[in-house]
Design a protein around this motif. Structure first.
Motif, short mmCIF file in Angstrom:
data_model
loop_
_atom_site.label_atom_id
_atom_site.label_comp_id
_atom_site.label_asym_id
_atom_site.label_seq_id
_atom_site.Cartn_x
_atom_site.Cartn_y
_atom_site.Cartn_z
N UNK A 139 0.84 -1.21 0.00
CA UNK A 139 0.00 0.00 0.00
C UNK A 139 0.87 1.26 0.00
N UNK A 140 2.14 1.10 -0.37
CA UNK A 140 3.06 2.23 -0.53
C UNK A 140 3.92 1.93 -1.75
N UNK A 141 3.96 2.87 -2.70
CA UNK A 141 4.67 2.60 -3.95
C UNK A 141 5.59 3.76 -4.33
N UNK A 197 4.79 7.18 -2.11
CA UNK A 197 3.60 7.66 -1.40
C UNK A 197 2.62 6.50 -1.27
N UNK A 198 1.64 6.70 -0.44
CA UNK A 198 0.70 5.63 -0.12
C UNK A 198 -0.37 5.48 -1.19
N UNK A 199 -0.77 4.24 -1.42
CA UNK A 199 -1.93 3.96 -2.27
C UNK A 199 -3.17 3.73 -1.41
N UNK A 200 -2.95 3.57 -0.12
CA UNK A 200 -4.04 3.33 0.84
C UNK A 200 -4.15 4.57 1.72
N UNK A 201 -5.20 5.35 1.47
CA UNK A 201 -5.29 6.67 2.06
C UNK A 201 -6.41 6.74 3.09
N UNK A 202 -6.10 7.32 4.23
CA UNK A 202 -7.11 7.48 5.28
C UNK A 202 -8.15 8.50 4.86
N UNK A 203 -9.38 8.16 5.10
CA UNK A 203 -10.47 9.12 4.88
C UNK A 203 -10.52 10.06 6.09
N UNK A 204 -10.57 11.36 5.87
CA UNK A 204 -10.61 12.29 7.01
C UNK A 204 -11.81 12.03 7.91
N UNK A 205 -11.64 12.33 9.16
CA UNK A 205 -12.75 12.23 10.12
C UNK A 205 -13.69 13.43 9.92
N UNK A 225 -9.44 4.54 1.46
CA UNK A 225 -9.67 4.30 0.03
C UNK A 225 -8.34 3.88 -0.59
N UNK A 226 -8.42 3.23 -1.72
CA UNK A 226 -7.22 2.86 -2.47
C UNK A 226 -7.19 3.65 -3.77
N UNK A 227 -6.07 4.32 -4.00
CA UNK A 227 -5.93 5.14 -5.21
C UNK A 227 -4.52 4.95 -5.75
N UNK A 228 -4.42 4.32 -6.90
CA UNK A 228 -3.11 4.09 -7.53
C UNK A 228 -2.88 4.98 -8.74
N UNK A 229 -3.72 6.00 -8.87
CA UNK A 229 -3.62 6.83 -10.06
C UNK A 229 -3.43 8.31 -9.76
N UNK A 230 -3.51 8.71 -8.50
CA UNK A 230 -3.43 10.16 -8.24
C UNK A 230 -2.00 10.65 -8.46
N UNK A 231 -1.87 11.85 -8.97
CA UNK A 231 -0.57 12.36 -9.40
C UNK A 231 -0.05 13.50 -8.53
N UNK A 232 -0.80 13.83 -7.48
CA UNK A 232 -0.34 14.88 -6.58
C UNK A 232 0.23 14.30 -5.30
N UNK A 233 0.50 15.18 -4.34
CA UNK A 233 0.95 14.72 -3.03
C UNK A 233 -0.21 14.13 -2.23
N UNK A 234 -1.43 14.52 -2.60
CA UNK A 234 -2.62 14.00 -1.94
C UNK A 234 -3.67 13.75 -3.01
N UNK A 235 -4.76 13.12 -2.62
CA UNK A 235 -5.85 12.91 -3.56
C UNK A 235 -7.13 13.54 -3.01
N UNK A 236 -8.02 13.87 -3.89
CA UNK A 236 -9.33 14.38 -3.49
C UNK A 236 -10.31 13.22 -3.39
#
Length: 390
Positions: free
Chosen positions: A240-242, A279-287, A350-361
């Motif tokens: 979950x980190x690539x 960076x992580x592909x497994x991202x915490x959803x904000x509270x 969530x899992x996101x392997x396509x986002x190109x920034x430092x974070x994902x929306x």
């Protein structure tokens, strides 16, 4: 007895005597030891070389045959004809205590003798070198001193692995693989040497390669500058980190590398620092905390509020939890805010392997008692919490 028979008998006796005399020999044993150092060491005394293999021969031709059979760039494995072997210790010292030889004409009769011992010194980084010494029977003395010049170069690669989401060293265990070419002009088919090490944050990998490409480069001291290949991946059963770019690509983004990526670096010093990124592909959803409905109405309490995030198919199918609204006391005068809720998203990913920034929306939809309410909201994965009014 006639003269012919006498002559034959005398000749036989002479031959027998000669064979007896020449077949008599004495056996002796002795030992040797010494110090093997780096010829280019600048310390006084010069630094010893550890783990040098010392092979001792009593026959010069056998020693030379083994020396000539060795192929540069390969591991030296002598024929089974040497008479002694040992390895230098951490300080470069060695001892071979029991070398045996025989002599038909000892210089000191049957009581003592001396012999020339022919040596080979082998170390992967120093190649194969000849040496010799004289030993005396029934003794072991430190008679050997040899200075070896390295034929290989070692570079310390200081590896720093950063997470681009926060520009800090990652805490993930990352398996780093480094492929180092071993070819020279004469060793054109040598396979690259691959170094592997698990690093969390920072670590050092020492790599080794041929020091010169050819004899002329050695004379002119033009040392090899190899182009190495680096790949790295999280060391875990579930990845979950690539690895990713550091906005140093053509599109100036932080996109993930594909599974077959490699990074090229040309090494030009004995110490070299390399920065790697991921960076992580497994991202915490904000509270998400907040309020629903009218903060002054008890009708806003007891409503089941849930949240779902979009999946890769653009459907709101990723569960982000649910909670019930309640009345929250404010201050000490008994005032309450109705419709309060908290904790949505906490502990969900969530899992996101396509986002190109430092974070994902992360696009989310809220539901009240199972019915979608309001418009969708966008949460940033690098934000810990949100407070939202529904």
């Amino acid at each position: 007895m006639n003269k012919k028979i006498l002559k034959k008998f005398a000749s036989a006796i002479a031959l027998t005597t000669t064979l007896i005399l020449t077949s008599c020999y004495s056996v002796f044993n002795g030992g040797t030891g010494g110090l093997i150092v780096d010829a280019e060491s600048t310390s006084t005394p010069k630094a010893g070389i550890a783990n040098v293999d010392i092979y001792a021969f009593t026959d010069c031709e056998l020693r030379d045959a083994n020396y000539n059979a060795w192929i540069e760039g390969t591991v030296f494995v002598p024929a089974n004809c040497y008479y002694g072997h040992t390895t230098t210790n951490a300080n470069g010292n060695f001892t071979i205590s029991n070398l045996v030889w025989k002599s038909t004409d000892p210089d000191f009769g049957k009581d003592a003798d001396y012999a020339t011992i022919f040596l080979l010194f082998y170390h992967e980084n120093y190649g194969l070198t000849k040496g010799q010494t004289v030993i005396t029977s029934d003794s072991t003395s430190d008679t050997v001193y040899a200075e070896l010049t390295s034929v290989r170069k070692t570079t310390a690669l200081n590896i720093n692995i950063y997470d681009v989401s926060n520009s800090a060293l990652t805490s993930e265990n990352v398996l780093v693989k480094i492929s180092v070419p071993q070819t020279t002009d004469t060793i054109s088919t040598a396979a690259p040497k691959v170094y592997e090490q698990i690093i969390s944050g920072s670590g050092t990998i020492n790599i080794s390669y041929p020091r010169w490409k050819n004899a002329q480069d050695k004379i002119e001291n033009i040392e090899t500058k190899p182009e190495i290949s680096i790949s790295y991946t999280q060391s875990a059963d579930t990845i979950f980190w690539k690895a990713c770019a550091n906005a140093d690509n053509d599109t100036h983004n932080y996109a993930f590398f594909d599974d077959n990526f490699s990074i090229k670096k040309t090494i030009n010093n004995s110490v070299y620092t390399i920065s790697l990124y991921g960076k992580s592909t497994r991202l915490s959803i904000p509270t998400v905390n907040g309020t629903y409905g009218s903060p002054t109405s008890t009708a806003s309490d007891g409503v089941i509020i849930s949240m779902k995030a979009k999946d890769a198919s653009e459907n709101f199918a990723i569960d982000c939890g649910e909670t019930s609204t309640f009345a929250q006391n404010v201050g000490t005068n008994g005032t309450q805010i109705h419709g309060s809720f908290s904790g949505l998203g906490s502990g969900y990913y969530i899992t996101d392997t396509a986002y190109t920034g430092k974070y994902t929306n992360i696009e989310v939809q809220f539901y009240a008692d199972g019915n979608a309410i309001g418009s969708t909201r966008t949460l940033r994965s690098d934000t810990a919490s949100y407070n939202i009014s529904l």
